[in-house]
Design a protein around this motif. Structure first.
Motif, PDB file in Angstrom:
ATOM      1  N   GLU A 106       0.706  -1.377  -0.193  1.00  0.00           N
ATOM      2  CA  GLU A 106      -0.095  -0.187   0.169  1.00  0.00           C
ATOM      3  C   GLU A 106       0.869   1.272   0.026  1.00  0.00           C
ATOM      4  O   GLU A 106       0.566   2.222  -0.654  1.00  0.00           O
ATOM      5  CB  GLU A 106      -0.912  -0.167   1.113  1.00  0.00           C
ATOM      6  N   TYR A 128      -0.645 -16.436  -6.580  1.00  0.00           N
ATOM      7  CA  TYR A 128      -2.089 -16.168  -6.127  1.00  0.00           C
ATOM      8  C   TYR A 128      -2.258 -14.476  -6.063  1.00  0.00           C
ATOM      9  O   TYR A 128      -3.324 -14.027  -6.232  1.00  0.00           O
ATOM     10  CB  TYR A 128      -2.541 -16.652  -4.812  1.00  0.00           C
ATOM     11  N   SER A 129      -1.264 -13.732  -5.805  1.00  0.00           N
ATOM     12  CA  SER A 129      -1.359 -12.357  -5.596  1.00  0.00           C
ATOM     13  C   SER A 129      -1.065 -11.618  -6.817  1.00  0.00           C
ATOM     14  O   SER A 129      -1.681 -10.446  -6.607  1.00  0.00           O
ATOM     15  CB  SER A 129      -0.315 -12.029  -4.439  1.00  0.00           C
ATOM     16  N   PRO A 179      -2.985 -11.211  -9.583  1.00  0.00           N
ATOM     17  CA  PRO A 179      -4.223 -10.453  -9.987  1.00  0.00           C
ATOM     18  C   PRO A 179      -4.493  -9.180  -9.171  1.00  0.00           C
ATOM     19  O   PRO A 179      -4.970  -7.959  -9.717  1.00  0.00           O
ATOM     20  CB  PRO A 179      -5.520 -11.329 -10.140  1.00  0.00           C
ATOM     21  N   GLN A 180      -4.580  -9.502  -7.856  1.00  0.00           N
ATOM     22  CA  GLN A 180      -4.868  -8.259  -6.701  1.00  0.00           C
ATOM     23  C   GLN A 180      -3.833  -7.199  -6.900  1.00  0.00           C
ATOM     24  O   GLN A 180      -4.271  -6.027  -6.990  1.00  0.00           O
ATOM     25  CB  GLN A 180      -4.628  -8.862  -5.469  1.00  0.00           C
ATOM     26  N   LEU A 181      -2.523  -7.658  -7.026  1.00  0.00           N
ATOM     27  CA  LEU A 181      -1.515  -6.465  -7.028  1.00  0.00           C
ATOM     28  C   LEU A 181      -1.434  -5.648  -8.330  1.00  0.00           C
ATOM     29  O   LEU A 181      -1.307  -4.765  -8.252  1.00  0.00           O
ATOM     30  CB  LEU A 181      -0.101  -7.180  -6.933  1.00  0.00           C
ATOM     31  N   GLN A 233      -4.490  -5.082 -10.147  1.00  0.00           N
ATOM     32  CA  GLN A 233      -5.321  -4.255  -9.960  1.00  0.00           C
ATOM     33  C   GLN A 233      -5.211  -3.041  -9.002  1.00  0.00           C
ATOM     34  O   GLN A 233      -5.585  -1.819  -9.128  1.00  0.00           O
ATOM     35  CB  GLN A 233      -6.630  -5.097  -9.226  1.00  0.00           C
ATOM     36  N   GLU A 234      -4.372  -3.293  -7.949  1.00  0.00           N
ATOM     37  CA  GLU A 234      -4.129  -2.131  -7.008  1.00  0.00           C
ATOM     38  C   GLU A 234      -3.164  -1.235  -7.805  1.00  0.00           C
ATOM     39  O   GLU A 234      -3.264  -0.181  -7.485  1.00  0.00           O
ATOM     40  CB  GLU A 234      -3.270  -2.802  -5.501  1.00  0.00           C
ATOM     41  N   GLY A 267      -2.318 -15.324 -12.996  1.00  0.00           N
ATOM     42  CA  GLY A 267      -3.001 -15.663 -12.045  1.00  0.00           C
ATOM     43  C   GLY A 267      -3.001 -17.132 -11.990  1.00  0.00           C
ATOM     44  O   GLY A 267      -2.418 -17.879 -12.738  1.00  0.00           O
ATOM     45  N   ASN A 285     -10.619 -14.634 -11.242  1.00  0.00           N
ATOM     46  CA  ASN A 285     -10.223 -13.297 -11.046  1.00  0.00           C
ATOM     47  C   ASN A 285      -9.543 -12.665 -11.997  1.00  0.00           C
ATOM     48  O   ASN A 285      -9.280 -11.287 -12.095  1.00  0.00           O
ATOM     49  CB  ASN A 285      -9.449 -13.419  -9.587  1.00  0.00           C
ATOM     50  N   THR A 307     -11.606 -10.634 -14.368  1.00  0.00           N
ATOM     51  CA  THR A 307     -11.950  -9.177 -13.421  1.00  0.00           C
ATOM     52  C   THR A 307     -10.865  -8.335 -13.846  1.00  0.00           C
ATOM     53  O   THR A 307     -10.955  -7.017 -14.090  1.00  0.00           O
ATOM     54  CB  THR A 307     -12.191  -9.543 -12.132  1.00  0.00           C
ATOM     55  N   LEU A 308      -9.747  -8.899 -13.707  1.00  0.00           N
ATOM     56  CA  LEU A 308      -8.327  -7.854 -13.894  1.00  0.00           C
ATOM     57  C   LEU A 308      -8.379  -7.431 -15.443  1.00  0.00           C
ATOM     58  O   LEU A 308      -8.134  -6.280 -15.707  1.00  0.00           O
ATOM     59  CB  LEU A 308      -7.133  -8.695 -13.621  1.00  0.00           C
TER      60      LEU A 308
END
Length: 352
Positions: free
Chosen positions: A43, A61-62, A64-66, A68-69, A84, A89, A92-93
């Motif tokens: 963050e 696993y991280s 797609p989340q990173l 998107q961030e 991913g 997910n 979504t990305l």
């Protein structure tokens, strides 16, 4: 990091490093000094206004989340493969990427920079081989010992790694396979979990693919063969292409086999010389250079992040086919795969 620090990538510099592992962060601090900024939480990195782009090199696993961030922070990103673990997910990305066309979002498919595969695509795309009828890829030169899996805690489990040789190593070849030959419409797959290694995921996998035009494809990968093979063969109605030992061989027929009129004779053919200089050692540098040029000058990306879902779909379909013991159609049922992966993660936890 080394390429950036050594100024091998023009018009780009390393300004910050983030790791949730304090020991790794301290190692980088000792190596590069206080000229860089160091973060333990992503963050804070994403809030750093001096950071224009991020390189994502974390466990699968991280990703797609990173990614998107990064987009939410208005930063370009280059993500390590795979994009991913499951397509649900990643869809979504991809939607978020399309909503931000000003950002350069790429994936590290570094083997797309190799002249030998670029040439293969240049031959196949305009139809130099005619209609593709069959492709075979033996990709078993990914040898990994038990020590390799033991060295990092997240390797080798469905819960943290998300897959074995197909997702971890041969995803490069699977990307090239679909990049050159196109996406199949049906997959029959079989994987061999914990074969010859004390891990949950597969050390060996085999794929049989069917294409819309009736063509077929075969792909096999393994991490347990000390004398592994890397051979890619494409057969079309007017020619054949073989890549092996960093050499490309092309054979052309005098006429398309489809229209060959002589019932007793086979069409004549000859080998066509192909001269290539393989620049294998510069792959990652070329990916980084392309990423920077895309940001600054809108150069087309070698591998847009949205391309990552293609090889991932083939991998997910292979796993699903093996688990359900039946063929799986593409486009993949992402929800069904997510549900089956969740069951697998819950039932295979002997490593924990």
């Amino acid at each position: 990091a080394e390429m950036l620090v050594q100024q091998k990538i023009e018009q780009a510099q390393l300004v910050a490093i983030c790791s949730s592992t304090p020991q790794k962060l301290e190692k980088m601090r000792k190596k590069h000094g206080e000229s860089l900024r160091y973060y333990e939480e992503e963050e804070k990195l994403f809030l750093d206004s001096t950071v224009d782009a991020v390189l994502i090199t974390t466990p699968h696993y991280s990703h797609p989340q990173l990614a998107q961030e990064a987009i939410n922070a208005n930063k370009h990103f280059l993500c390590e493969k795979p994009i991913g673990v499951y397509t649900k997910n990643v869809v979504t990305l991809d939607e978020k990427i399309k909503e931000h066309p000003a950002l350069s979002c790429a994936i590290v498919f570094n083997q797309r920079t190799q002249p030998i595969y670029i040439k293969a695509k240049e031959l196949v795309d305009p139809g130099a081989l005619g209609e593709i009828r069959r492709s075979n890829w033996i990709s078993t030169n990914w040898y990994r010992s038990q020590e390799y899996y033991d060295a990092v805690s997240w390797r080798g489990s469905w819960k943290e790694d998300g897959g074995g040789v197909l997702l971890n190593q041969a995803v490069h070849q699977l990307d090239l396979w679909q990049w050159i030959c196109g996406m199949p419409q049906r997959i029959y797959g079989h994987i061999y979990p914990n074969k010859l290694r004390n891990i949950e995921v597969e050390t060996e996998g085999t794929i049989y693919a069917e294409y819309k035009n009736g063509a077929t494809g075969f792909f096999t990968a393994a991490t347990t063969e000390a004398m592994g093979t890397n051979r890619f063969e494409i057969v079309g109605s007017t020619g054949k292409l073989v890549i092996e030992n960093e050499q490309l061989h092309l054979w052309k027929m005098i006429q398309d086999e489809t229209f060959w009129p002589h019932s007793k004779d086979t069409p004549s053919y000859e080998e066509v010389p192909i001269d290539l200089i393989n620049e294998k050692d510069q792959q990652h540098q070329k990916v980084l250079e392309n990423f920077v040029q895309a940001i600054l000058f809108d150069e087309p990306l070698l591998a847009p992040a949205t391309e990552g879902i293609k090889s991932l779909s083939i991998i997910n379909a292979t796993y699903l086919s093996s688990w359900l013991d039946k063929g799986v159609d593409l486009p993949l049922d992402s929800q069904l795969y997510f549900e089956e992966l969740t069951k697998k993660k819950q039932s295979c936890l002997f490593l924990n």
